[in-house]
Motif scaffolding. Structure first.
Motif, mmCIF file in Angstrom:
data_model
loop_
_atom_site.group_PDB
_atom_site.id
_atom_site.type_symbol
_atom_site.label_atom_id
_atom_site.label_comp_id
_atom_site.label_asym_id
_atom_site.label_seq_id
_atom_site.Cartn_x
_atom_site.Cartn_y
_atom_site.Cartn_z
ATOM 1 N N MET A 1 0.848 -1.199 0.000
ATOM 2 C CA MET A 1 0.000 0.000 0.000
ATOM 3 C C MET A 1 0.878 1.242 0.000
ATOM 4 S SD MET A 1 -3.357 0.584 2.295
ATOM 5 C CE MET A 1 -2.989 1.673 3.639
ATOM 6 N N GLY A 2 0.473 2.250 -0.722
ATOM 7 C CA GLY A 2 1.232 3.486 -0.810
ATOM 8 C C GLY A 2 1.042 4.338 0.438
ATOM 9 N N ILE A 3 1.650 5.516 0.422
ATOM 10 C CA ILE A 3 1.465 6.406 1.560
ATOM 11 C C ILE A 3 0.027 6.932 1.560
ATOM 12 C CG2 ILE A 3 3.887 7.105 1.761
ATOM 13 C CD1 ILE A 3 3.114 9.641 0.164
ATOM 14 N N ILE A 4 -0.487 7.137 2.762
ATOM 15 C CA ILE A 4 -1.871 7.606 2.892
ATOM 16 C C ILE A 4 -1.944 9.083 2.507
ATOM 17 C CG2 ILE A 4 -3.788 7.938 4.512
ATOM 18 C CD1 ILE A 4 -3.076 5.017 4.064
ATOM 19 N N SER A 5 -2.938 9.415 1.690
ATOM 20 C CA SER A 5 -3.139 10.811 1.301
ATOM 21 C C SER A 5 -4.091 11.448 2.311
ATOM 22 C CB SER A 5 -3.714 10.885 -0.101
ATOM 23 O OG SER A 5 -3.040 9.986 -0.960
ATOM 24 N N ARG A 6 -3.538 12.354 3.110
ATOM 25 C CA ARG A 6 -4.326 12.981 4.170
ATOM 26 C C ARG A 6 -5.619 13.579 3.628
ATOM 27 N NH1 ARG A 6 -5.508 17.789 5.400
ATOM 28 N NH2 ARG A 6 -4.265 18.536 3.642
ATOM 29 N N GLY A 7 -6.734 13.160 4.209
ATOM 30 C CA GLY A 7 -8.010 13.768 3.829
ATOM 31 C C GLY A 7 -8.600 13.250 2.530
ATOM 32 N N PHE A 8 -7.998 12.227 1.951
ATOM 33 C CA PHE A 8 -8.553 11.682 0.708
ATOM 34 C C PHE A 8 -9.470 10.514 1.018
ATOM 35 C CE2 PHE A 8 -8.321 8.677 -2.921
ATOM 36 C CZ PHE A 8 -9.008 9.462 -3.834
ATOM 37 N N GLY A 9 -10.736 10.646 0.641
ATOM 38 C CA GLY A 9 -11.683 9.579 0.901
ATOM 39 C C GLY A 9 -12.001 8.782 -0.335
ATOM 40 N N GLY A 10 -11.838 9.398 -1.504
ATOM 41 C CA GLY A 10 -12.244 8.733 -2.730
ATOM 42 C C GLY A 10 -13.746 8.686 -2.798
ATOM 43 N N ARG A 11 -14.240 8.046 -3.806
ATOM 44 C CA ARG A 11 -15.678 8.007 -4.021
ATOM 45 C C ARG A 11 -16.352 6.851 -3.309
ATOM 46 N NH1 ARG A 11 -17.414 10.536 -8.624
ATOM 47 N NH2 ARG A 11 -17.032 12.734 -8.242
ATOM 48 N N ARG A 12 -15.533 5.939 -2.783
ATOM 49 C CA ARG A 12 -16.121 4.768 -2.131
ATOM 50 C C ARG A 12 -17.028 4.050 -3.094
ATOM 51 N NH1 ARG A 12 -12.570 4.456 1.309
ATOM 52 N NH2 ARG A 12 -12.255 6.324 2.520
ATOM 53 N N ARG A 13 -16.578 3.914 -4.314
ATOM 54 C CA ARG A 13 -17.399 3.161 -5.263
ATOM 55 C C ARG A 13 -17.474 1.723 -4.789
ATOM 56 N NH1 ARG A 13 -14.212 6.198 -9.046
ATOM 57 N NH2 ARG A 13 -15.550 7.761 -9.978
ATOM 58 N N GLY A 22 -5.974 0.341 -10.683
ATOM 59 C CA GLY A 22 -5.584 1.666 -11.134
ATOM 60 C C GLY A 22 -6.521 2.283 -12.151
ATOM 61 N N ARG B 44 -0.900 9.014 -7.627
ATOM 62 C CA ARG B 44 -1.640 7.962 -6.935
ATOM 63 C C ARG B 44 -2.016 8.457 -5.548
ATOM 64 N NH1 ARG B 44 1.176 2.148 -6.454
ATOM 65 N NH2 ARG B 44 2.541 3.182 -4.962
ATOM 66 N N THR B 46 -4.044 7.432 -1.945
ATOM 67 C CA THR B 46 -4.469 6.267 -1.165
ATOM 68 C C THR B 46 -5.277 6.742 0.037
ATOM 69 O OG1 THR B 46 -2.429 5.137 -1.815
ATOM 70 C CG2 THR B 46 -3.662 4.185 0.013
ATOM 71 N N ALA B 47 -6.512 6.265 0.158
ATOM 72 C CA ALA B 47 -7.336 6.584 1.334
ATOM 73 C C ALA B 47 -6.891 5.726 2.513
ATOM 74 C CB ALA B 47 -8.813 6.332 1.014
ATOM 75 N N TYR B 51 -8.146 2.270 -0.236
ATOM 76 C CA TYR B 51 -8.699 2.589 -1.555
ATOM 77 C C TYR B 51 -7.727 3.490 -2.321
ATOM 78 C CZ TYR B 51 -11.646 4.723 -5.099
ATOM 79 O OH TYR B 51 -12.147 5.190 -6.286
ATOM 80 N N GLN B 54 -5.831 6.563 -9.237
ATOM 81 C CA GLN B 54 -4.712 7.064 -10.046
ATOM 82 C C GLN B 54 -5.248 7.965 -11.150
ATOM 83 O OE1 GLN B 54 -1.813 4.471 -11.880
ATOM 84 N NE2 GLN B 54 -2.109 2.904 -10.315
ATOM 85 N N GLU B 81 -13.313 12.831 -8.967
ATOM 86 C CA GLU B 81 -12.975 12.143 -7.723
ATOM 87 C C GLU B 81 -11.645 12.638 -7.167
ATOM 88 O OE1 GLU B 81 -11.964 8.007 -8.153
ATOM 89 O OE2 GLU B 81 -12.596 7.578 -6.109
ATOM 90 N N TYR B 85 -9.941 17.087 -4.766
ATOM 91 C CA TYR B 85 -9.009 16.849 -3.651
ATOM 92 C C TYR B 85 -7.719 17.644 -3.866
ATOM 93 C CZ TYR B 85 -5.660 14.508 -0.630
ATOM 94 O OH TYR B 85 -4.678 14.258 0.292
ATOM 95 N N GLU B 97 2.012 10.621 -4.083
ATOM 96 C CA GLU B 97 2.857 9.720 -4.878
ATOM 97 C C GLU B 97 2.760 10.057 -6.357
ATOM 98 O OE1 GLU B 97 3.451 5.471 -3.195
ATOM 99 O OE2 GLU B 97 1.343 6.014 -2.924
#
Lengths: 199, 240
Positions: A1-13, A22, B44, B46-47, B51, B54, B81, B85, B97
């Motif tokens: 897993m990559g580094i966590i992007s602070r505050g990124f939730g994504g769409r939760r599809r 990807g 990229r 990452t949540a 999740y 990219q 999406e 952000y 990243e």
């Protein structure tokens, strides 16, 4: 897993089994081309398979559209990250076109009007894995999307599905095509995320 | 030997708004070996539940050993999406990243000596701006189509460069609202490209970037005016 992007939730599809790593889902039909869209009159259109010995098998528009055709529905995955699920096309299976072709070569280079090229191993074109299509969603294939005829190899990234295709050249050795020579992956399997050289 | 394009953890060192909806992120990328104008990066996100999303973004900055950072200008897509952000949430000090630089076709190299014609639709200006920033003495013309004057990114910098750097011309096309004295709003057409581009005889290198419909129109016009299709490089984004 990559580094966590602070505050990124994504769409939760909901997770989509049809979506390779990807990729994201689109309902549009984006266009990726390196240059202007060529316009090819149907009476000038021709498709040629050239074997490694130089033997040629050609079809003009009338001959080509008289071949047995198939309608099929597949998912497509572009290296620029969009995927489109359940696209419906009509065209001729490469198995039909290769029926009378004698070749011992393992690789092919697809050539297009406008000069585009892309390499695909022969095995990836046969046994129901690839088509030359002339209809999308029941309509003649628009030039923007590769009409009058494009290659469809849905199990590889979509740049392998050459637009405006006019030939396949059989090769004994794998050679890079247009994007491949520019750093994109020689094979391009979306499920193994083979986007660029070394992936 | 195959060189792997690896993911690197970039740090956001500065941000600035270019328009009300487009923001530039200045990234410090450890180990970055440089890029050519026109290239892009993959990013990229990452949540915290794993999740991952990219996307690809064009690089806006010109690279040199003395200015090694990577600048991305992100246009916010309200239903997007990732872009909201990057425009509204990311702050200086955050890590993102990235991998790249990617692409060797839609690039301009300073060894090219031909005149250059750049045609931008909206945020398609970003990779073309990298070319302008990398330019030496080669004659460049930019035709830049925007909805309104407020939607033009880099407007101040472009004005400054036109004043200070001989050989750069910029022509704006306004599609919705034009400023005083610029005529009625219009879309890019044959007359625009004929008047503000280069004659085909000059054999310019043409770069067209923008939404699909815009790029189709501009590239078709260039070919109709007599430019060789092989000299017209395109990059398209967005749905058809």
């Amino acid at each position: 897993m990559g580094i966590i992007s602070r505050g990124f939730g994504g769409r939760r599809r909901e997770s989509l089994p049809g979506l390779p790593p990807g990729q994201y889902l689109t309902h549009d039909f984006p266009v990726l081309s390196a240059g202007p869209t060529p316009r090819i009159p149907l009476d000038k259109w021709k498709f040629t398979i050239t074997t490694e010995t130089g033997e040629k098998h050609s079809w003009d528009w009338k001959e080509f559209t008289a071949l047995p055709s198939e309608e099929f529905t597949v998912d497509i995955h572009c290296v620029t990250k969009w995927s489109k699920l359940g696209t419906t096309w009509k065209g001729v299976s490469l198995d039909t076109l290769f029926e009378d072709v004698e070749s011992a070569a393992d690789y092919t280079m697809a050539h297009s009007y406008g000069g585009y090229t892309t390499n695909v191993p022969l095995d990836d074109l046969l046994e129901g894995k690839a088509w030359l299509v002339y209809e999308f969603d029941g309509e003649p294939l628009h030039p923007e999307h590769g009409g009058p005829v494009r290659l469809i190899v849905p199990h590889l990234y979509f740049w392998k599905s050459a637009k405006w295709v006019n030939g396949l050249e059989m090769l004994n050795d794998d050679e890079p095509g247009f994007w491949e020579a520019g750093g994109y992956h020689m094979y391009g399997d979306p499920w193994r995320e083979q986007r660029y050289q070394g992936d | 030997m195959i060189k792997r394009i690896t993911w690197r953890a970039a740090t956001v060192t500065a941000v600035r708004w270019e328009t009300k909806t487009a923001r530039t992120l200045v990234l410090d990328v450890p180990g970055w070996s440089g890029h050519l104008p026109g290239q892009h990066v993959d990013i990229r996100l990452t949540a915290d539940d794993g999740y991952v999303a990219q996307r690809s973004y064009s690089i806006a900055s010109a690279w040199s050993p003395s200015s090694p950072s990577v600048e991305l200008t992100i246009q916010r897509l309200d239903d997007g999406e990732v872009s909201p952000y990057l425009t509204d949430v990311v702050e200086v000090g955050d890590k993102i990243e990235v991998r790249g630089a990617i692409g060797n076709w839609f690039v301009w190299r300073d060894t090219q000596t031909a005149p250059v014609l750049l045609i931008a639709g909206g945020s398609g200006v970003v990779p073309l701006m990298a070319m302008i920033r990398a330019r030496g003495r080669q004659p460049f013309r930019l035709i830049y189509s925007v909805r309104t004057p407020e939607d033009a990114a880099y407007a101040e910098e472009l004005r400054h460069r036109v004043r200070e750097n001989p050989g750069l011309d910029v022509h704006f096309v306004y599609t919705r609202k034009a400023p005083e004295g610029a005529g009625a709003p219009k879309r890019i057409d044959v007359a625009t490209i004929n008047s503000h581009g280069w004659p085909p005889d000059f054999e310019p290198d043409c770069y067209v970037c923008g939404p699909t419909g815009f790029v189709e129109t501009a590239a078709d016009i260039l070919v109709a005016l007599g430019h060789a299709p092989t000299r017209v490089r395109t990059e398209r984004f967005g749905g058809a």
